[in-house]
Design an enzyme around this catalytic site. Structure first.
Site, PDB file in Angstrom:
ATOM      1  N   ARG A 183       0.867  -1.178   0.000  1.00  0.00           N
ATOM      2  CA  ARG A 183       0.000   0.000   0.000  1.00  0.00           C
ATOM      3  C   ARG A 183       0.899   1.222   0.000  1.00  0.00           C
ATOM      4  O   ARG A 183       1.972   1.215   0.623  1.00  0.00           O
ATOM      5  CB  ARG A 183      -0.919   0.033   1.230  1.00  0.00           C
ATOM      6  CG  ARG A 183      -2.121  -0.889   1.153  1.00  0.00           C
ATOM      7  CD  ARG A 183      -3.160  -0.451   0.113  1.00  0.00           C
ATOM      8  NE  ARG A 183      -4.293  -1.343   0.036  1.00  0.00           N
ATOM      9  CZ  ARG A 183      -4.403  -2.391  -0.788  1.00  0.00           C
ATOM     10  NH1 ARG A 183      -3.434  -2.675  -1.621  1.00  0.00           N
ATOM     11  NH2 ARG A 183      -5.493  -3.132  -0.793  1.00  0.00           N
ATOM     12  N   ASP A 192       3.854   0.092  -7.317  1.00  0.00           N
ATOM     13  CA  ASP A 192       2.539  -0.219  -7.892  1.00  0.00           C
ATOM     14  C   ASP A 192       1.445   0.529  -7.138  1.00  0.00           C
ATOM     15  O   ASP A 192       0.297   0.547  -7.563  1.00  0.00           O
ATOM     16  CB  ASP A 192       2.273  -1.730  -7.809  1.00  0.00           C
ATOM     17  CG  ASP A 192       0.963  -2.103  -8.477  1.00  0.00           C
ATOM     18  OD1 ASP A 192       0.768  -1.700  -9.645  1.00  0.00           O
ATOM     19  OD2 ASP A 192       0.119  -2.769  -7.850  1.00  0.00           O
ATOM     20  N   GLU A 210      -2.980   7.789  -4.102  1.00  0.00           N
ATOM     21  CA  GLU A 210      -3.491   7.260  -5.380  1.00  0.00           C
ATOM     22  C   GLU A 210      -5.008   7.399  -5.536  1.00  0.00           C
ATOM     23  O   GLU A 210      -5.535   7.397  -6.650  1.00  0.00           O
ATOM     24  CB  GLU A 210      -3.099   5.783  -5.546  1.00  0.00           C
ATOM     25  CG  GLU A 210      -3.801   4.836  -4.600  1.00  0.00           C
ATOM     26  CD  GLU A 210      -3.386   3.374  -4.813  1.00  0.00           C
ATOM     27  OE1 GLU A 210      -2.182   3.082  -4.766  1.00  0.00           O
ATOM     28  OE2 GLU A 210      -4.289   2.544  -5.010  1.00  0.00           O
ATOM     29  N   HIS A 216      -1.522   0.489  -9.585  1.00  0.00           N
ATOM     30  CA  HIS A 216      -2.175  -0.512  -8.713  1.00  0.00           C
ATOM     31  C   HIS A 216      -2.727  -1.677  -9.546  1.00  0.00           C
ATOM     32  O   HIS A 216      -3.915  -1.995  -9.484  1.00  0.00           O
ATOM     33  CB  HIS A 216      -3.289   0.145  -7.885  1.00  0.00           C
ATOM     34  CG  HIS A 216      -3.601  -0.606  -6.613  1.00  0.00           C
ATOM     35  ND1 HIS A 216      -3.851   0.009  -5.418  1.00  0.00           N
ATOM     36  CD2 HIS A 216      -3.691  -1.931  -6.357  1.00  0.00           C
ATOM     37  CE1 HIS A 216      -4.102  -0.894  -4.484  1.00  0.00           C
ATOM     38  NE2 HIS A 216      -4.001  -2.098  -5.045  1.00  0.00           N
TER      39      HIS A 216
END
Ligand code: NAI
Length: 333
Positions: free
Chosen positions: A234, A258, A263, A295
């Site tokens: 995360r 990622d 985000e 993500h």
């Protein structure tokens, strides 16, 4: 059961529709994210199905409660975006998909390592412009490098096994030690020792108050110069401000991300025609040694099919008043 499905994306809708032929739930697909402002769309839906960037804070939950929603079905493993205490106080049941494909996420983490190391993202652009020079593309052998895996649960343990297969020396940090990994040669250490020893560090712990900014200025200062940092966990596991400072000072050698702290509202959407307002993200995108994906580590066919199957099954269990196999905090492990 009537389901209000928030933050619907093209990659998942047909898979849920096909899987639902077996379950016959009544699903309304909303493209909007779930927020306090959009929560009234779910009025009179017994179930809300939410994704990772839907916000399930106290105020949103209060609106859902007024609208008679009783079940929150997360189509994700992570649940840091749910205020669980408020959910419990308001009488919601909350279910998730604890495991849909640890392989998908670990393999994506590996893809980030390989791409960054061998500079595939740069080589791809270069050859398309007719530039066949190799200068600036030197990588390193993964064989015999020390890789630190932080969190050896479902995903981290697959990651550790992949790395052992590449000939890496794997060190791990977790509050629970995995005997199978130890038999493969994985060595558990303290967090600080892992930070000091590792050539590559990959994060696989959940985001909790204890792990927020686990990688901060202090932690980065302990790492080896040139370290590669991979985050498929995360965003807020890393203090982005500290990471940018360390990239600028050329201490961190590579970052494969990622997930990103801020985000929400950005990832999963097309902003290519708009001006990016997030200056930290814009700065990250300027570094040649940073590789960002939006993500997508979970995004394999197998994972999506499992997410749909388990989510709809979780909802049927609630509807049929049987035990909830994947209720947060009460899961059968
Ligand atoms: P898991 O629950 O199987 O493993 C987590 C591990 O972290 C456990 O072994 C636990 O003991 C350890 N841990 C937790 N808190 C810790 C602490 N404070 N100190 C040391 N160890 C600690 O979870 P899983 O399935 O491996 O997933 C890990 C995370 O990956 C999820 O929580 C989620 O945030 C993220 N994820 C990201 C995806 C993506 O698409 N980028 C997809 C799926 C999950």
């Amino acid at each position: 059961m009537k389901i209000a499905f928030f933050d619907t994306h093209g990659f998942e809708k047909p898979i849920f529709q096909k899987e639902n032929e077996k379950f016959q739930h009544e699903i309304s697909f909303f493209e909007t994210r779930l927020t306090e402002q959009t929560a009234n769309l779910a009025a009179n839906y017994s179930c809300v199905c939410a994704f990772v960037n839907d916000g399930l804070d106290k105020k949103t939950l209060q609106v859902l409660s007024t609208g008679k929603t009783r079940l929150i079905a997360l189509r994700s493993a992570g649940f840091n975006h749910v205020d669980l205490a408020s959910a419990r106080a308001l009488g919601f049941r909350v279910v998730r998909v604890p495991e849909y494909s640890p392989y998908a996420v670990a393999e994506h983490a590996m893809a980030l390592i390989l791409s960054l190391n061998r500079k595939i993202h740069r080589a791809y652009n270069r050859v398309r412009e007719g530039n066949f020079s190799l200068d600036g593309l030197v990588g390193f052998d993964l064989n015999k490098k020390t890789v630190g895996v932080i969190g050896t649960g479902r995903i981290g343990s697959v990651m550790a096994k992949i790395l052992v297969g590449f000939g890496c020396h794997v060190v791990a940090y977790d509050s629970v030690q995995n005997l199978t990994l130890q038999k493969l040669g994985v060595q558990y250490t303290s967090l600080d020792e892992l930070l000091q020893k590792s050539d590559i560090i990959s994060l696989h712990v959940p985001l909790t108050p204890k792990t927020r900014h686990l990688i901060d200025e202090r932690a980065l200062a302990l790492t080896k110069p040139g370290v590669m940092l991979i985050n498929t966990g995360r965003g807020a596991l890393i203090d982005t401000h500290a990471l940018i400072a360390s990239l600028k000072s050329e201490h961190v050698g590579y970052a494969g991300l990622d997930v990103y702290e801020e985000e929400e509202g950005l990832f999963f959407e097309d902003f290519s025609e708009k001006i990016l307002q997030d200056d930290q993200l814009a700065r990250l995108l300027t570094f040649p040694n940073v590789l960002l994906t939006s993500h997508q580590a979970f995004l394999t066919k197998e994972a999506l099919e499992n997410i749909a199957q388990v989510t709809l099954q979780n909802i049927s269990e609630f509807e049929n008043k049987t035990d909830l196999s994947n209720e947060i905090g009460l899961e059968r492990t």
